[in-house]
Scaffold this active site. Structure first.
Site, mmCIF file in Angstrom:
data_model
loop_
_atom_site.group_PDB
_atom_site.id
_atom_site.type_symbol
_atom_site.label_atom_id
_atom_site.label_comp_id
_atom_site.label_asym_id
_atom_site.label_seq_id
_atom_site.Cartn_x
_atom_site.Cartn_y
_atom_site.Cartn_z
ATOM 1 N N CYS A 89 0.828 -1.199 0.000
ATOM 2 C CA CYS A 89 0.000 0.000 0.000
ATOM 3 C C CYS A 89 0.867 1.256 0.000
ATOM 4 O O CYS A 89 1.810 1.371 0.797
ATOM 5 C CB CYS A 89 -0.910 0.007 1.232
ATOM 6 N N ARG A 118 -12.711 0.198 -4.495
ATOM 7 C CA ARG A 118 -12.160 0.209 -3.144
ATOM 8 C C ARG A 118 -11.785 1.628 -2.707
ATOM 9 O O ARG A 118 -11.735 1.934 -1.521
ATOM 10 C CB ARG A 118 -10.934 -0.703 -3.086
#
Length: 502
Positions: free
Chosen positions: A319, A418
């Site tokens: 991430c 998302r």
């Protein structure tokens, strides 16, 4: 003016546990890692309780049906990734539910006119050595025989040979009638030394198979997580866009629990999704939400009706949300605050909402720290991506075996839902990377090894349950030099390959 929090946020690696008194009962074999997956009222039991505090991340490179089955065998729950079509995700869920019902619907079927080549192709596709032969070649057709690996020799038979010429015909099979219990079926299998038992109805149509290996697997996995029909428990990811279409399909497929897959959960979009589910299903559908990193975020999702709440923004190994957007919080600090909010909410309302720590876990002991800080369970991506059962390819790169692993915010996944903020339907920039992780082998071996470390540390702190651990744990912040001191230092380490060769 902006609100400034002057206390720095911390990560798991900045904490250590201080040992507590360990009684003679504090041995790993006595430790229970059971933990609630969904909310429950004081004095009641949760609708779903896991045997181990581990769930797999809602990612294309992590949570397919094979990993879901393997993790359920070990006592955890996998959340099938939602960044695929509704039909494909529902099909994955259905495969997990069909795998271990005791009675397994056959997914390898041929007609008598099929060939040996068809049998070999089915085996390569599904990995099953038992193939049902029905009149019409379907799973519900009239059973006329079966083909197992004992019925043919590839080296001595032509690929064009018809199945009807080498199958074991119905008259030579031992079968059982529809309505036979799983216990009765297992007795028939053992009494007759069978590997599989076909179940047929009054018209001779195939209903299901019962396999000896399923009984053996159950005995080898006493902590496996199953529903009241002995089917493996499985979760599924949803988004805040197509929930009105996706949720009904997943429930119909048998999903036990859902989770909104979003990088940031403190939003109207999650509120709308939760409201729709409650209006249409009440409390019968269990759904988690997140992610949040503070008390306000937890409270918001709790009041929206979430069954569990995920904590963590920007801490995953793939991430890059923090460096791309400048938002997030150190995982340890975020988790501690949210768990405090959960305990406050429980005191006020009598409703306990489990907290899931999602991200920031690099080493096995970080799982233990997360539990000590209040997490009821952890969600792991990179950890599970390394195993045989993850959906990605195993590759040889620079002499080492690796598996592919990519973030849901990467261009490869293109899971814009998302990161949806109510805009147009595309990914404008990446919040994840495409990478490799070292291949680590089968899930069970690795999970068992990891949890043995967790149990050992809990014993060092005098705790035999996760709740007891959270009550007794003492944690201390460490300095940068303390972290250096905690590893091997001031020695010349032997090369591991030389040590093994000796």
């Amino acid at each position: 003016m902006a609100t400034f929090i002057t206390e720095p946020s911390h990560t798991f690696n900045e904490y250590l546990l201080i040992p507590g008194y360990s009684s003679s009962e504090c041995v790993p074999d006595n430790v229970s890692l059971k933990t609630p997956l969904v909310k429950f009222k004081k004095g009641e039991k949760p609708a779903i309780e896991m045997t181990i505090p581990m769930v797999s991340a809602i990612m294309q490179s992590v949570s397919g049906d094979k990993l879901a089955i393997a993790l359920a065998k070990s006592g955890g729950v996998s959340f099938i990734y939602g960044s695929q079509s509704v039909e494909d995700e529902a099909a994955m869920v259905a495969r997990v539910k069909a795998y271990k019902a005791g009675f397994v619907t056959s997914d390898s079927n041929v007609s008598p006119e099929a060939t040996l080549a068809d049998i070999l192709a089915l085996k390569a596709k599904n990995g099953h050595s038992t193939v049902a032969v029905t009149e019409d070649g379907t799973a519900e057709g009239k059973l006329v025989g079966i083909v197992s690996s004992r019925d043919y020799r590839v080296s001595r038979m032509e690929p064009t040979l018809k199945v009807k010429d080498f199958m074991t015909p119905l008259e030579k099979l031992i079968t059982a009638k529809d309505g036979t219990t799983i216990s009765e079926a297992n007795d028939i299998i053992w009494d007759n030394k069978l590997n599989s038992l076909p179940i047929i109805d009054d018209d001779g149509r195939l209903v299901a198979f019962v396999f000896r290996k399923d009984y053996d697997e159950h005995k080898n996995n006493p902590g496996e997580l199953t529903d009241d029909q002995k089917r493996y428990i499985v979760g599924a990811g949803i988004n805040t866009r197509d929930y009105a279409e996706r949720v009904p399909a997943l429930i119909e497929a048998g999903a036990d629990v859902l989770c909104i897959d979003s990088s940031e959960g403190f939003s109207d979009w999650q509120k709308f999704t939760l409201q729709w589910i409650r209006e249409n299903y009440g409390d019968s559908v269990k759904v988690g939400a997140g992610n949040v990193v503070d008390r306000e975020g937890f409270r918001f999702l709790a009041e929206c009706g979430a069954d569990f709440i995920k904590v963590g923004i920007g801490g995953g190994s793939i991430c890059i949300t923090r460096e791309t957007k400048g938002i997030g919080r150190g995982q340890a600090t975020a988790l501690i605050e949210v768990c405090q909010a959960r305990d406050e909410y429980f005191k006020e309302t009598g409703v306990y909402i489990p907290v899931c720590s999602d991200g920031g876990i690099v080493y096995d002991h970080h799982i233990t720290l997360a539990l000590a800080m209040g997490a009821d369970f952890v969600m792991l991506g990179r950890y599970f991506a390394r195993f045989d059962e993850s959906p990605t390819a195993k590759l040889l790169v620079n002499g080492n075996y690796v598996k592919e692993y990519w973030g849901e915010g990467s261009n490869r996944a293109r899971n814009w839902q998302r990161y949806d903020l109510g805009g147009d339907s595309k990914l404008h920039f990446e919040e994840g990377v495409d990478s490799y992780v070292p291949y680590a082998g089968p899930l069970k071996d690795n999970v068992d090894r990891t949890l043995s470390k967790v149990k050992s540390t809990m014993c060092n702190c005098g705790a035999l349950t996760i709740k007891d651990f959270q009550d007794k744990a003492k944690l201390t912040l460490v300095s940068s030099v303390s972290i250096v001191e905690g590893g091997a230092h001031d020695v010349i380490r032997k090369d591991s390959s030389q040590t093994q060769a000796e």
